[in-house]
Enzyme design. Structure first.
Site, PDB file in Angstrom:
ATOM      1  N   ARG A 113      -2.702   4.025   6.436  1.00  0.00           N
ATOM      2  CA  ARG A 113      -4.021   3.925   7.066  1.00  0.00           C
ATOM      3  C   ARG A 113      -4.972   5.366   7.069  1.00  0.00           C
ATOM      4  O   ARG A 113      -6.044   5.375   7.210  1.00  0.00           O
ATOM      5  CB  ARG A 113      -3.781   3.607   8.672  1.00  0.00           C
ATOM      6  CG  ARG A 113      -3.412   2.339   9.003  1.00  0.00           C
ATOM      7  CD  ARG A 113      -3.151   2.063  10.101  1.00  0.00           C
ATOM      8  NE  ARG A 113      -2.991   0.483  10.853  1.00  0.00           N
ATOM      9  CZ  ARG A 113      -2.078  -0.040  10.958  1.00  0.00           C
ATOM     10  NH1 ARG A 113      -0.805   0.589  10.992  1.00  0.00           N
ATOM     11  NH2 ARG A 113      -2.152  -1.310  11.101  1.00  0.00           N
TER      12      ARG A 113
ATOM     13  N   LEU B 223       2.420  10.944   6.174  1.00  0.00           N
ATOM     14  CA  LEU B 223       1.776   9.801   5.253  1.00  0.00           C
ATOM     15  C   LEU B 223       1.806   8.569   5.805  1.00  0.00           C
ATOM     16  O   LEU B 223       2.512   8.229   6.701  1.00  0.00           O
ATOM     17  CB  LEU B 223       2.579   9.916   3.858  1.00  0.00           C
ATOM     18  CG  LEU B 223       2.132  10.546   2.664  1.00  0.00           C
ATOM     19  CD1 LEU B 223       2.108  12.311   3.181  1.00  0.00           C
ATOM     20  CD2 LEU B 223       3.082  10.490   1.394  1.00  0.00           C
TER      21      LEU B 223
ATOM     22  N   ALA C 107       0.777  -1.184   0.012  1.00  0.00           N
ATOM     23  CA  ALA C 107       0.057   0.042   0.060  1.00  0.00           C
ATOM     24  C   ALA C 107       0.885   1.214  -0.137  1.00  0.00           C
ATOM     25  O   ALA C 107       0.819   2.109   0.820  1.00  0.00           O
ATOM     26  CB  ALA C 107      -0.967  -0.005   1.155  1.00  0.00           C
TER      27      ALA C 107
ATOM     28  N   HIS D 297       3.265   4.598  -0.694  1.00  0.00           N
ATOM     29  CA  HIS D 297       2.823   5.981  -0.902  1.00  0.00           C
ATOM     30  C   HIS D 297       4.370   6.728  -0.807  1.00  0.00           C
ATOM     31  O   HIS D 297       5.337   6.010  -0.788  1.00  0.00           O
ATOM     32  CB  HIS D 297       2.136   6.528   0.262  1.00  0.00           C
ATOM     33  CG  HIS D 297       2.609   6.334   1.783  1.00  0.00           C
ATOM     34  ND1 HIS D 297       3.809   6.665   2.189  1.00  0.00           N
ATOM     35  CD2 HIS D 297       2.115   5.614   2.790  1.00  0.00           C
ATOM     36  CE1 HIS D 297       3.817   6.248   3.458  1.00  0.00           C
ATOM     37  NE2 HIS D 297       2.726   5.388   4.020  1.00  0.00           N
TER      38      HIS D 297
ATOM     39  N   HIS E 115       6.932   5.708   1.420  1.00  0.00           N
ATOM     40  CA  HIS E 115       7.948   4.503   1.179  1.00  0.00           C
ATOM     41  C   HIS E 115       8.939   4.662  -0.085  1.00  0.00           C
ATOM     42  O   HIS E 115      10.138   4.335  -0.034  1.00  0.00           O
ATOM     43  CB  HIS E 115       7.003   3.530   0.654  1.00  0.00           C
ATOM     44  CG  HIS E 115       5.888   2.927   1.778  1.00  0.00           C
ATOM     45  ND1 HIS E 115       4.551   3.219   1.834  1.00  0.00           N
ATOM     46  CD2 HIS E 115       5.951   2.450   2.926  1.00  0.00           C
ATOM     47  CE1 HIS E 115       4.130   2.566   2.688  1.00  0.00           C
ATOM     48  NE2 HIS E 115       4.844   2.170   3.298  1.00  0.00           N
TER      49      HIS E 115
ATOM     50  N   GLN F 294       9.885   1.722  16.292  1.00  0.00           N
ATOM     51  CA  GLN F 294      10.327   0.545  15.457  1.00  0.00           C
ATOM     52  C   GLN F 294      11.610   0.801  14.737  1.00  0.00           C
ATOM     53  O   GLN F 294      12.434  -0.206  14.891  1.00  0.00           O
ATOM     54  CB  GLN F 294       9.318   0.574  14.184  1.00  0.00           C
ATOM     55  CG  GLN F 294       9.679  -0.490  12.906  1.00  0.00           C
ATOM     56  CD  GLN F 294       8.721  -0.673  12.108  1.00  0.00           C
ATOM     57  OE1 GLN F 294       7.854  -1.431  12.114  1.00  0.00           O
ATOM     58  NE2 GLN F 294       8.877   0.290  10.877  1.00  0.00           N
TER      59      GLN F 294
HETATM   60  P1  AMP Z   1       4.844   0.220   6.535  1.00  0.00           P
HETATM   61  O1  AMP Z   1       4.816  -0.480   5.094  1.00  0.00           O
HETATM   62  O2  AMP Z   1       3.900   1.297   6.926  1.00  0.00           O
HETATM   63  O3  AMP Z   1       5.058  -0.684   7.495  1.00  0.00           O
HETATM   64  O4  AMP Z   1       6.201   1.021   6.486  1.00  0.00           O
HETATM   65  C1  AMP Z   1       7.559   0.583   5.821  1.00  0.00           C
HETATM   66  C2  AMP Z   1       8.316   1.512   5.851  1.00  0.00           C
HETATM   67  O5  AMP Z   1       7.830   2.916   5.636  1.00  0.00           O
HETATM   68  C3  AMP Z   1       8.640   1.795   7.421  1.00  0.00           C
HETATM   69  O6  AMP Z   1      10.123   1.971   7.378  1.00  0.00           O
HETATM   70  C4  AMP Z   1       8.074   3.021   7.825  1.00  0.00           C
HETATM   71  O7  AMP Z   1       8.515   3.838   8.916  1.00  0.00           O
HETATM   72  C5  AMP Z   1       7.987   3.928   6.550  1.00  0.00           C
HETATM   73  N1  AMP Z   1       7.220   4.971   6.523  1.00  0.00           N
HETATM   74  C6  AMP Z   1       5.699   4.931   6.569  1.00  0.00           C
HETATM   75  N2  AMP Z   1       5.239   6.144   6.289  1.00  0.00           N
HETATM   76  C7  AMP Z   1       6.362   6.947   6.198  1.00  0.00           C
HETATM   77  C8  AMP Z   1       6.268   8.329   5.909  1.00  0.00           C
HETATM   78  N3  AMP Z   1       5.329   9.242   5.789  1.00  0.00           N
HETATM   79  N4  AMP Z   1       7.662   8.948   5.716  1.00  0.00           N
HETATM   80  C9  AMP Z   1       8.471   8.327   5.768  1.00  0.00           C
HETATM   81  N5  AMP Z   1       8.748   6.833   6.043  1.00  0.00           N
HETATM   82  C10 AMP Z   1       7.474   6.129   6.267  1.00  0.00           C
END
Ligand code: AMP
Length: 279
Positions: free
Chosen positions: A187, A184, A32, A34, A37, A153
């Site tokens: 969710r 961003l 998902a 954005h 990522h 995390q």
């Molecule tokens: P997730 O797929 O949401 O578990 O996130 C995967 C990676 O993307 C993790 O290292 C998150 O911290 C990072 N991430 C999610 N949202 C953001 C954001 N708004 N800005 C920077 N990194 C992000």
């Protein structure tokens, strides 16, 4: 862009990169995707010769009260975004490849896992540490990029890699935000238009509290005022706290000897907003 769905093909792909003398950056995600990522992919490209993204919705990091099936999935859209970001390799294992029958090993990181998200989501960081350790071993990456958006995390994974002597560098990447300050997140799509209009209150309130603490306001009163501001706007805070940046230990007073972080989680309707900023 090569897509690997089983471990032997991932091993072959990363071995070929290593044989060509290329340094590999890994970007672990749950899909998902954005712009947050994509900024991790860009950061990986700056420090390595090739970038691998993993897409795996990790059942181990959801607790029984959380709806794993509600997690957004968009394989086609994700692959298109990674392709245009210049990603070289995508690792998307099915659950049985990540956790074959009989899997019995988990990783529990004490220290930075305690409190905050660790309390709100029991077992969450065990799932995160376990899957990240496996992703590091599977990919043999030189660098792994993690968003500061999930600050706790990032600290848990950094601690785990250091404690287990995993030869990987954890690269923190700043949070990507909407123009109005909302971080961003996959969710955010579940916010109603009215909730979406309210959501930036979290970042604004954190920024105001951090400013107040830096100007000398007592930590307890700055935090209490922030909590009250969130509630008045219709958010329900799980926590709104000042912590030591690496250990996540709560701070009752301003620290002179090292970095501090303001961490917060608040519910808005059915969505849990998570954010943090440096102080
Ligand atoms: P997730 O797929 O949401 O578990 O996130 C995967 C990676 O993307 C993790 O290292 C998150 O911290 C990072 N991430 C999610 N949202 C953001 C954001 N708004 N800005 C920077 N990194 C992000």
């Amino acid at each position: 862009m090569q897509i690997c769905r089983d471990l032997p093909s991932l091993r072959a792909a990363t071995a070929a990169l290593r044989a060509a003398g290329k340094r590999l950056a890994l970007v672990p995600t749950m899909g998902a995707l954005h712009e947050g990522h994509i900024s991790l992919v860009a950061a990986g490209r700056r420090v390595a010769d090739a970038v691998a993204a993993s897409i795996f919705v990790n059942p181990l990091q959801f607790n029984p009260n959380e709806d794993l099936s509600r997690y957004p999935r968009d394989e086609e859209g994700d692959l298109a975004k990674l392709r245009s970001a210049g990603c070289d390799l995508v690792w998307m294992p099915p659950v049985e490849a990540m956790y074959p029958p009989g899997s019995a090993t988990v990783i529990d990181v004490a220290g930075p896992s305690a409190g905050w998200e660790g309390d709100a989501r029991p077992g969450h960081f065990r799932g995160v540490a376990t899957v990240c350790c496996k992703l590091f071993q599977q990919s043999q990456a030189d660098v792994a990029a993690f968003g500061e958006k999930d600050w706790q995390q990032l600290q848990v994974v950094t601690r785990m890699a250091a404690d287990l002597d995993i030869p990987i560098r954890i690269l923190p990447v700043p949070t990507v935000r909407e123009a109005d300050g909302l971080a961003l997140s996959s969710r955010n799509r579940f916010l109603s238009p009215a909730e979406r209009a309210t959501a930036p209150v979290l970042f604004r309130t954190m920024t105001a509290a951090a400013g107040a603490i830096l100007r000398g306001t007592a930590v307890a009163s700055a935090l209490a005022e922030g909590d009250a501001t969130l509630r008045a706007a219709g958010l329900v805070p799980d926590y709104f706290a000042l912590v030591e940046a690496e250990t996540l230990k709560p701070l009752a007073a301003r620290r002179a000897d090292g970095p501090m972080r303001l961490v917060a989680a608040a519910r808005l309707g059915t969505v849990r907003l998570l954010d943090n900023i440096p102080v």
